[in-house]
Design a protein around this motif. Structure first.
Motif, PDB file in Angstrom:
ATOM      1  N   ASN A  12       0.814  -1.221   0.000  1.00  0.00           N
ATOM      2  CA  ASN A  12       0.000   0.000   0.000  1.00  0.00           C
ATOM      3  C   ASN A  12       0.842   1.262   0.000  1.00  0.00           C
ATOM      4  O   ASN A  12       0.306   2.366   0.097  1.00  0.00           O
TER       5      ASN A  12
ATOM      6  N   GLN B  84       3.348   2.077   2.235  1.00  0.00           N
ATOM      7  CA  GLN B  84       3.879   2.540   3.519  1.00  0.00           C
ATOM      8  C   GLN B  84       5.324   2.084   3.651  1.00  0.00           C
ATOM      9  O   GLN B  84       5.622   0.912   3.463  1.00  0.00           O
TER      10      GLN B  84
ATOM     11  N   ASP C  49      13.371  11.558  -0.887  1.00  0.00           N
ATOM     12  CA  ASP C  49      12.016  11.674  -0.363  1.00  0.00           C
ATOM     13  C   ASP C  49      11.436  10.257  -0.327  1.00  0.00           C
ATOM     14  O   ASP C  49      10.789   9.814  -1.266  1.00  0.00           O
TER      15      ASP C  49
ATOM     16  N   SER D 158       7.513   9.681  -0.760  1.00  0.00           N
ATOM     17  CA  SER D 158       7.046   9.745  -2.156  1.00  0.00           C
ATOM     18  C   SER D 158       7.491   8.513  -2.931  1.00  0.00           C
ATOM     19  O   SER D 158       6.714   7.916  -3.683  1.00  0.00           O
TER      20      SER D 158
ATOM     21  N   ASN E  54      -0.409   4.505  10.520  1.00  0.00           N
ATOM     22  CA  ASN E  54      -0.588   5.001   9.156  1.00  0.00           C
ATOM     23  C   ASN E  54      -1.913   4.506   8.602  1.00  0.00           C
ATOM     24  O   ASN E  54      -2.213   3.328   8.692  1.00  0.00           O
ATOM     25  N   CYS E  55      -2.690   5.413   8.041  1.00  0.00           N
ATOM     26  CA  CYS E  55      -3.974   5.020   7.467  1.00  0.00           C
ATOM     27  C   CYS E  55      -4.096   5.551   6.040  1.00  0.00           C
ATOM     28  O   CYS E  55      -3.524   6.577   5.707  1.00  0.00           O
ATOM     29  N   LYS E  56      -4.863   4.842   5.240  1.00  0.00           N
ATOM     30  CA  LYS E  56      -5.032   5.225   3.832  1.00  0.00           C
ATOM     31  C   LYS E  56      -6.467   5.678   3.581  1.00  0.00           C
ATOM     32  O   LYS E  56      -7.411   4.938   3.847  1.00  0.00           O
TER      33      LYS E  56
ATOM     34  N   LYS F  13       5.451  15.783   0.310  1.00  0.00           N
ATOM     35  CA  LYS F  13       5.215  16.324  -1.025  1.00  0.00           C
ATOM     36  C   LYS F  13       3.876  15.823  -1.555  1.00  0.00           C
ATOM     37  O   LYS F  13       3.488  14.694  -1.280  1.00  0.00           O
TER      38      LYS F  13
ATOM     39  N   ILE G 145       2.003  14.485  -4.659  1.00  0.00           N
ATOM     40  CA  ILE G 145       2.353  13.921  -5.963  1.00  0.00           C
ATOM     41  C   ILE G 145       1.092  13.815  -6.801  1.00  0.00           C
ATOM     42  O   ILE G 145       0.082  13.306  -6.334  1.00  0.00           O
TER      43      ILE G 145
ATOM     44  N   LEU H 182      -0.053  12.314 -10.434  1.00  0.00           N
ATOM     45  CA  LEU H 182       0.239  11.647 -11.711  1.00  0.00           C
ATOM     46  C   LEU H 182      -0.897  12.031 -12.638  1.00  0.00           C
ATOM     47  O   LEU H 182      -1.971  11.436 -12.617  1.00  0.00           O
TER      48      LEU H 182
ATOM     49  N   PHE I 272      -3.437   8.624 -12.769  1.00  0.00           N
ATOM     50  CA  PHE I 272      -3.365   7.426 -11.925  1.00  0.00           C
ATOM     51  C   PHE I 272      -3.851   7.787 -10.525  1.00  0.00           C
ATOM     52  O   PHE I 272      -4.883   7.314 -10.073  1.00  0.00           O
ATOM     53  N   PHE I 273      -3.123   8.671  -9.849  1.00  0.00           N
ATOM     54  CA  PHE I 273      -3.608   9.120  -8.550  1.00  0.00           C
ATOM     55  C   PHE I 273      -2.912  10.411  -8.145  1.00  0.00           C
ATOM     56  O   PHE I 273      -1.894  10.791  -8.724  1.00  0.00           O
TER      57      PHE I 273
ATOM     58  N   PHE J  69      -1.422  11.962  -4.470  1.00  0.00           N
ATOM     59  CA  PHE J  69      -1.018  11.393  -3.183  1.00  0.00           C
ATOM     60  C   PHE J  69      -0.536  12.517  -2.280  1.00  0.00           C
ATOM     61  O   PHE J  69       0.240  13.366  -2.703  1.00  0.00           O
TER      62      PHE J  69
ATOM     63  N   PRO K 123       0.782  12.805   1.794  1.00  0.00           N
ATOM     64  CA  PRO K 123       0.968  12.288   3.144  1.00  0.00           C
ATOM     65  C   PRO K 123       0.801  13.409   4.164  1.00  0.00           C
ATOM     66  O   PRO K 123       1.289  14.522   3.960  1.00  0.00           O
TER      67      PRO K 123
ATOM     68  N   HIS L  26      -2.435   8.865   4.677  1.00  0.00           N
ATOM     69  CA  HIS L  26      -2.047   8.961   3.272  1.00  0.00           C
ATOM     70  C   HIS L  26      -3.324   9.190   2.466  1.00  0.00           C
ATOM     71  O   HIS L  26      -4.197   8.335   2.426  1.00  0.00           O
TER      72      HIS L  26
ATOM     73  N   TYR M 157      -5.280   9.724  -0.986  1.00  0.00           N
ATOM     74  CA  TYR M 157      -5.188   9.428  -2.419  1.00  0.00           C
ATOM     75  C   TYR M 157      -6.458   9.902  -3.114  1.00  0.00           C
ATOM     76  O   TYR M 157      -7.537   9.891  -2.513  1.00  0.00           O
TER      77      TYR M 157
ATOM     78  N   LEU N  18      -7.059  -0.455  -8.274  1.00  0.00           N
ATOM     79  CA  LEU N  18      -5.741  -0.589  -7.643  1.00  0.00           C
ATOM     80  C   LEU N  18      -5.620   0.347  -6.455  1.00  0.00           C
ATOM     81  O   LEU N  18      -5.085  -0.006  -5.411  1.00  0.00           O
TER      82      LEU N  18
ATOM     83  N   LYS O  34      -7.113  -0.633  -3.072  1.00  0.00           N
ATOM     84  CA  LYS O  34      -6.515  -1.724  -2.288  1.00  0.00           C
ATOM     85  C   LYS O  34      -6.007  -1.202  -0.950  1.00  0.00           C
ATOM     86  O   LYS O  34      -5.307  -0.195  -0.900  1.00  0.00           O
TER      87      LYS O  34
END
Ligand SMILES: Nc1nc2c(ncn2[C@@H]2O[C@H](COP(=O)(O)OP(=O)(O)O)[C@@H](O)[C@H]2O)c(=O)[nH]1
Ligand SMILES: [Mg+2]
Lengths: 160, 200
Positions: free
Chosen positions: A38, A40, A52, A55, B12-14, B43, B45, B47, B56-57, B59, B61, B75, B77, B91, B94
């Motif tokens: 995922n 992490q 980084d 990332s 950490n959680c998504k 940062k 990100i 895409l 794509f995604f 992101f 954090p 995190h 997305y 994807l 997930k």
């Protein structure tokens, strides 16, 4: 249950960190890191200062996920290894036990052959450790920091 | 799938922002990014295609603070909204711990909202998750636009379960942090309850 939760304890972390540290030395690599599927970050070693890693972890996981999606379309199992060659940096990505991703970044001080060899050995060891971890997590008695968390604790997180 | 690290004492959680194309998912993340202290974020990100559509995604954090000595990291997305990017959306779902469904309030986008919500259910089910068990909130975005449905109407169609929902104008930031806080809270509460990942 779709996915068991990923948990990291000190005992397993030290084993994993030991493997990652050794891989940097034995493969003569710049950086080695391990992430879960995922994205992490689990452990890192080498010249990580200028990197980084958060990332990198997310993008590598995205990459593995996309490649896994392609594999599925081709009725392949996962493509377990990827290699990208740059002018100065090369990156070797290895799926370990279909659970975590081992990434090695290296330059021309070493060779792909050596990296492959060392990654293979490290993967086998890592696989064992992650299986041990999974067994711990699935043990219904495993400790969790959340049991004692109160609703107030959660509210307080947002009071600033 | 949350990741609890006892060594670095981090949780950490998504969280995934889902919804039809152009509803404002990327704009939500951009606002969060712009309004967060540098030390609390990594940062962002994206895409994206050359026309800034998510390919794509995105992101981002984010660190939200500590609970009982554990740093909470989220995190965030976004998925690409266009119908033909369905493989990519699967994807990104997930290992998700919580979903923010961003709806476009414009009446002309109602069909797209419904379709995207159904798509979310289908894609979750394929992975053994159920939306009803997964922490999620709904945001009715673009409240500043002309030709929008009322929140009551949107709620009736998109929120039959009565999960937390919020009106928003992502371009100005209205409702953006309220939405984020609500989903973070639901995700942490679910972890406390000993669940997680909506499929247990
Ligand atoms: N008027 C208005 N425009 C918005 C709002 N939220 C997003 N937008 C605009 O809608 C377009 C698509 O937003 P984007 O975040 O890229 O959508 P995504 O496809 O869901 O990621 C952009 O031009 C945004 O500036 C809003 O609340 N009000
Ligand atoms: Mg977008």
């Amino acid at each position: 249950m779709a996915n068991p939760q990923m948990v990291m304890y000190e005992e397993e972390f030290n084993l994993i960190q030991g493997i990652v540290d050794r891989l940097v030395r034995e493969a003569n690599a710049q950086v080695v890191f391990i992430i879960d599927k995922n994205g992490q970050l689990i452990a890192a070693s080498g010249e990580t200062d200028q990197l980084d890693t958060t990332s990198l972890a997310s993008l590598t996981a995205g990459n593995i996920a996309a490649t896994g999606g392609i594999a599925k379309l081709l009725r392949e199992n996962e493509f377990t290894t990827q290699f990208h060659e740059g002018e100065r940096a090369n990156i070797h990505i290895q799926l370990v036990g279909n659970r975590v991703i081992l990434v090695v970044i290296f330059d021309n001080k070493t060779s792909l052959g050596l990296v492959r060899l060392r990654v293979k050995k490290a993967s086998e060891e890592l696989n064992g450790i992650f299986e041990q971890l999974l067994a711990k997590v699935q043990d219904p008695d495993h400790e969790t920091p959340f049991a004692e968390i109160t609703d107030d604790d959660i509210d307080n997180l947002f009071n600033d | 799938m949350s990741f609890i690290n006892y060594l670095s004492r981090e949780i950490n959680c998504k969280i995934v922002y889902y919804g039809p194309g152009l509803c404002g998912k990327t704009t939500n993340l951009q606002h969060i990014y712009n309004k967060t202290n540098p030390e609390a974020k990594g940062k962002m990100i994206s895409l994206a295609t050359e026309t800034e559509r998510t390919l794509f995604f995105d992101f981002l954090p984010l660190a939200l603070g500590e609970i009982r000595g554990f740093k909470t990291r989220f995190h965030l997305y976004t998925v690409p909204g266009q119908v033909f990017y369905d493989a990519s959306r699967k994807l990104i779902l997930k290992g998700v711990d919580g979903v923010v469904f961003v709806a476009d309030s414009q009446i002309a986008r109602m069909e797209a909202n419904i379709e995207s919500m159904e798509n979310l259910r289908t894609n979750l089910a394929e992975q053994g998750y159920s939306l009803d068990k997964l922490p999620h909130v709904i945001q009715y975005n673009k409240r500043d636009m002309p030709g929008i449905a009322s929140v009551e109407e949107l709620r009736q169609i998109l929120n039959p379960n009565g999960v937390p929902d919020f009106g928003a104008v992502a371009t100005t930031g209205e409702g953006v942090f309220e939405t984020l806080k609500a989903i973070a809270k639901l995700v942490l509460t679910e972890l406390k309850r000993g669940g997680g990942a909506g499929g247990r």
